[in-house]
Design a protein around this motif. Structure first.
Motif, mmCIF file in Angstrom:
data_model
loop_
_atom_site.group_PDB
_atom_site.id
_atom_site.type_symbol
_atom_site.label_atom_id
_atom_site.label_comp_id
_atom_site.label_asym_id
_atom_site.label_seq_id
_atom_site.Cartn_x
_atom_site.Cartn_y
_atom_site.Cartn_z
ATOM 1 N N GLU A 186 0.815 -1.222 0.000
ATOM 2 C CA GLU A 186 0.000 0.000 0.000
ATOM 3 C C GLU A 186 0.842 1.263 0.000
ATOM 4 O OE1 GLU A 186 -2.367 -0.459 3.450
ATOM 5 O OE2 GLU A 186 -3.622 -2.077 2.609
ATOM 6 N N ASN A 187 2.107 1.137 0.300
ATOM 7 C CA ASN A 187 2.985 2.308 0.373
ATOM 8 C C ASN A 187 4.087 2.247 -0.686
ATOM 9 O OD1 ASN A 187 2.437 4.075 3.052
ATOM 10 N ND2 ASN A 187 1.864 1.919 3.404
ATOM 11 N N ASP A 188 3.698 1.790 -1.875
ATOM 12 C CA ASP A 188 4.599 1.798 -3.047
ATOM 13 C C ASP A 188 5.838 0.931 -2.833
ATOM 14 O OD1 ASP A 188 2.909 3.551 -4.440
ATOM 15 O OD2 ASP A 188 3.845 5.295 -3.490
ATOM 16 N N LEU A 189 5.597 -0.376 -2.650
ATOM 17 C CA LEU A 189 6.700 -1.312 -2.511
ATOM 18 C C LEU A 189 7.468 -1.411 -3.824
ATOM 19 C CD1 LEU A 189 8.292 -3.544 -1.026
ATOM 20 C CD2 LEU A 189 6.540 -5.165 -1.805
ATOM 21 N N LEU A 190 8.757 -1.102 -3.777
ATOM 22 C CA LEU A 190 9.622 -1.223 -4.954
ATOM 23 C C LEU A 190 10.009 -2.687 -5.111
ATOM 24 C CD1 LEU A 190 11.809 1.861 -4.037
ATOM 25 C CD2 LEU A 190 10.200 1.755 -5.962
ATOM 26 N N MET A 191 9.744 -3.248 -6.269
ATOM 27 C CA MET A 191 9.883 -4.680 -6.460
ATOM 28 C C MET A 191 11.275 -5.088 -6.943
ATOM 29 S SD MET A 191 7.306 -6.339 -5.461
ATOM 30 C CE MET A 191 7.606 -7.904 -6.286
ATOM 31 N N LEU A 192 11.718 -6.242 -6.433
ATOM 32 C CA LEU A 192 12.898 -6.904 -6.975
ATOM 33 C C LEU A 192 12.491 -7.700 -8.213
ATOM 34 C CD1 LEU A 192 14.096 -8.239 -3.533
ATOM 35 C CD2 LEU A 192 15.467 -6.723 -4.933
ATOM 36 N N GLN A 193 13.384 -7.852 -9.151
ATOM 37 C CA GLN A 193 13.060 -8.631 -10.346
ATOM 38 C C GLN A 193 12.765 -10.081 -9.968
ATOM 39 O OE1 GLN A 193 16.107 -8.237 -13.306
ATOM 40 N NE2 GLN A 193 15.537 -6.141 -13.840
ATOM 41 N N GLN A 194 11.825 -10.692 -10.696
ATOM 42 C CA GLN A 194 11.369 -12.031 -10.342
ATOM 43 C C GLN A 194 12.464 -13.080 -10.480
ATOM 44 O OE1 GLN A 194 7.686 -13.208 -12.104
ATOM 45 N NE2 GLN A 194 6.656 -11.271 -11.705
ATOM 46 N N LEU A 202 10.607 -12.952 -2.471
ATOM 47 C CA LEU A 202 9.606 -11.919 -2.255
ATOM 48 C C LEU A 202 8.345 -12.192 -3.074
ATOM 49 C CD1 LEU A 202 8.658 -9.225 -1.122
ATOM 50 C CD2 LEU A 202 9.912 -8.069 -2.959
ATOM 51 N N ASN A 203 8.499 -12.510 -4.349
ATOM 52 C CA ASN A 203 7.335 -12.770 -5.200
ATOM 53 C C ASN A 203 6.567 -14.002 -4.737
ATOM 54 O OD1 ASN A 203 7.108 -10.941 -7.809
ATOM 55 N ND2 ASN A 203 9.286 -11.167 -7.361
ATOM 56 N N ARG A 204 7.272 -15.029 -4.280
ATOM 57 C CA ARG A 204 6.588 -16.232 -3.791
ATOM 58 C C ARG A 204 5.731 -15.918 -2.576
ATOM 59 N NH1 ARG A 204 7.884 -19.257 0.285
ATOM 60 N NH2 ARG A 204 10.052 -18.527 0.362
ATOM 61 N N VAL A 205 6.272 -15.177 -1.607
ATOM 62 C CA VAL A 205 5.525 -14.865 -0.390
ATOM 63 C C VAL A 205 4.358 -13.922 -0.703
ATOM 64 C CG1 VAL A 205 5.676 -13.889 1.929
ATOM 65 C CG2 VAL A 205 7.563 -15.265 1.028
ATOM 66 N N LEU A 206 4.555 -13.004 -1.642
ATOM 67 C CA LEU A 206 3.445 -12.130 -2.048
ATOM 68 C C LEU A 206 2.312 -12.957 -2.634
ATOM 69 C CD1 LEU A 206 5.373 -9.126 -3.671
ATOM 70 C CD2 LEU A 206 3.952 -9.036 -1.606
ATOM 71 N N ALA A 216 5.112 -0.245 -10.453
ATOM 72 C CA ALA A 216 5.452 -0.851 -11.744
ATOM 73 C C ALA A 216 6.966 -0.899 -11.939
ATOM 74 C CB ALA A 216 4.805 -0.056 -12.878
ATOM 75 N N LEU A 217 7.714 -0.620 -10.873
ATOM 76 C CA LEU A 217 9.174 -0.604 -10.954
ATOM 77 C C LEU A 217 9.740 -1.945 -10.492
ATOM 78 C CD1 LEU A 217 9.957 2.953 -9.532
ATOM 79 C CD2 LEU A 217 10.041 2.219 -11.918
ATOM 80 N N PHE A 218 10.540 -2.582 -11.323
ATOM 81 C CA PHE A 218 11.203 -3.835 -10.985
ATOM 82 C C PHE A 218 12.707 -3.606 -11.092
ATOM 83 C CE2 PHE A 218 6.982 -4.975 -12.272
ATOM 84 C CZ PHE A 218 6.627 -6.011 -11.417
ATOM 85 N N ILE A 219 13.415 -3.709 -9.966
ATOM 86 C CA ILE A 219 14.817 -3.298 -9.879
ATOM 87 C C ILE A 219 15.674 -4.487 -9.469
ATOM 88 C CG2 ILE A 219 16.421 -1.681 -8.779
ATOM 89 C CD1 ILE A 219 13.912 0.077 -8.198
ATOM 90 N N LYS A 220 16.777 -4.669 -10.149
ATOM 91 C CA LYS A 220 17.658 -5.806 -9.871
ATOM 92 C C LYS A 220 18.732 -5.487 -8.837
ATOM 93 C CE LYS A 220 20.175 -9.508 -12.218
ATOM 94 N NZ LYS A 220 19.218 -10.544 -11.795
ATOM 95 N N ILE A 225 17.384 0.111 -4.976
ATOM 96 C CA ILE A 225 16.122 0.148 -4.224
ATOM 97 C C ILE A 225 16.278 1.045 -3.005
ATOM 98 C CG2 ILE A 225 14.598 -1.246 -2.758
ATOM 99 C CD1 ILE A 225 14.872 -3.496 -4.740
ATOM 100 N N ALA A 226 17.394 0.895 -2.293
ATOM 101 C CA ALA A 226 17.632 1.744 -1.121
ATOM 102 C C ALA A 226 17.730 3.212 -1.519
ATOM 103 C CB ALA A 226 18.907 1.302 -0.413
ATOM 104 N N ASP A 227 18.408 3.491 -2.627
ATOM 105 C CA ASP A 227 18.525 4.869 -3.091
ATOM 106 C C ASP A 227 17.167 5.433 -3.506
ATOM 107 O OD1 ASP A 227 21.254 5.036 -2.657
ATOM 108 O OD2 ASP A 227 21.752 4.252 -4.641
ATOM 109 N N MET A 228 16.302 4.598 -4.074
ATOM 110 C CA MET A 228 14.954 5.033 -4.448
ATOM 111 C C MET A 228 14.143 5.402 -3.204
ATOM 112 S SD MET A 228 14.153 5.000 -7.777
ATOM 113 C CE MET A 228 12.403 4.668 -7.781
ATOM 114 N N VAL A 229 14.256 4.580 -2.159
ATOM 115 C CA VAL A 229 13.563 4.908 -0.904
ATOM 116 C C VAL A 229 14.108 6.212 -0.341
ATOM 117 C CG1 VAL A 229 13.083 4.128 1.454
ATOM 118 C CG2 VAL A 229 13.133 2.466 -0.423
#
Length: 301
Positions: A186-194, A202-206, A216-220, A225-229
């Motif tokens: 709900e607070n814009d979770l930045l996603m790791l690539q699948q 992360l994707n499995r638990v989701l 819509a951001l998928f970051i490897k 990701i930390a810099d985006m936060v």
């Protein structure tokens, strides 16, 4: 002459007596006499004249002395080289590492290795799991430090560290304590690539919790990701090593749902490790243990 014969001959020359040679060799006096007599029987001449004044080297024995001294000098050099190899000196080790582990683990490990093994050299390359695996298969590196993922049959994966991922929030976030994946979504979770090792978890638990992130951001790269936060782009979930680098800039809290990850040492089955590589692996395990013990200081209350 056998090597044991030569060793006894050298000891008698050095000590001047059978009893002295026995002390040098840490054996009994009869043992030295027996080996010396056996050597003379095989040679067909005596090495020492037995006189009331003691043992006197014969002309034949004197002719042997330069060669014996040269042999023992060479044996001593072999021993010194073996000790250097045991300590890892003069050996070159090629290591691969995941980016996050290169920063948090390998950097201090290499400092310790250089201090303990000044004669050894190390080549460190960081990359993603697939790249590290390919380099190992092509003999371009000796071993790799990576996040756990399924390896090919030619490689051995040794698990050396396990933990759970943590959440990264802006420093001014009002939420305290553990946060759920639902709250993160709900607070814009930045996603790791699948296809990423941590992204797979992360994707499995989701999916297991029926959650769908809005981002819509998928970051490897975990540090991105930390810099985006940090830049106000949302919230993230990363490994504890990446999180540790941002402990003074972001709020780091546990996630309610378990997001397990592991760190592995990856190597070829058909490539024995050198002493220098074994020392590096030992230093890596010790550093991971230290970081694991310090995990409490990572999370914000």
């Amino acid at each position: 002459m056998r090597l044991r014969h030569i060793e006894v001959f050298q000891a008698v020359l050095q000590a001047g007596s059978v009893s002295g040679a026995a002390r040098l060799l840490n054996v009994s006096q009869p043992n030295v006499s027996r080996v010396l007599n056996h050597a003379e029987q095989q040679l067909g001449f005596t090495l020492f004249d037995r006189t009331p004044q003691g043992l006197i080297v014969t002309p034949e024995g004197r002719r042997l002395m330069p060669e014996v001294e040269a042999l023992f000098s060479h044996i001593q050099a072999i021993g010194e080289l073996a000790e250097q190899l045991r300590q890892g000196e003069g050996q070159h080790v090629r290591i691969g590492s995941a980016h996050a582990l290169g920063h948090s683990v390998m950097a201090p490990v290499l400092v310790d290795f250089r201090r303990q093994t000044p004669g050894g050299s190390v080549e460190l390359v960081t990359g993603h799991f697939n790249t590290l695996s390919q380099d190992l298969l092509q003999y371009k590196m000796d071993f790799a430090l990576a996040f756990g993922e399924q390896a090919t049959q030619e490689l051995v994966a040794e698990s050396i560290y396990q933990a759970n991922m943590v959440a990264l929030l802006p420093k001014n976030a009002e939420v305290e304590g553990p946060v759920s994946l639902a709250w993160l979504c709900e607070n814009d979770l930045l996603m790791l690539q699948q296809q990423d090792p941590l992204g797979q978890v992360l994707n499995r638990v989701l999916r297991e919790n029926g959650l769908m992130p809005h981002s819509a951001l998928f970051i490897k790269t975990y540090s991105v990701i930390a810099d985006m936060v940090l830049a106000g782009g949302g919230v993230g979930v990363v490994d504890t090593f990446t999180a540790r680098r941002y402990v003074d800039q972001l709020k780091i809290v546990p996630v309610v749902e378990a997001l397990p990850f592991e760190v592995i040492l990856l190597s070829r089955k058909d490539q024995p490790a050198s002493q220098a590589a074994l020392k590096l692996k030992q230093l890596i395990r010790r550093k991971l243990w230290e970081l694991g013990e310090d995990k409490r200081g990572l999370l914000n209350p």
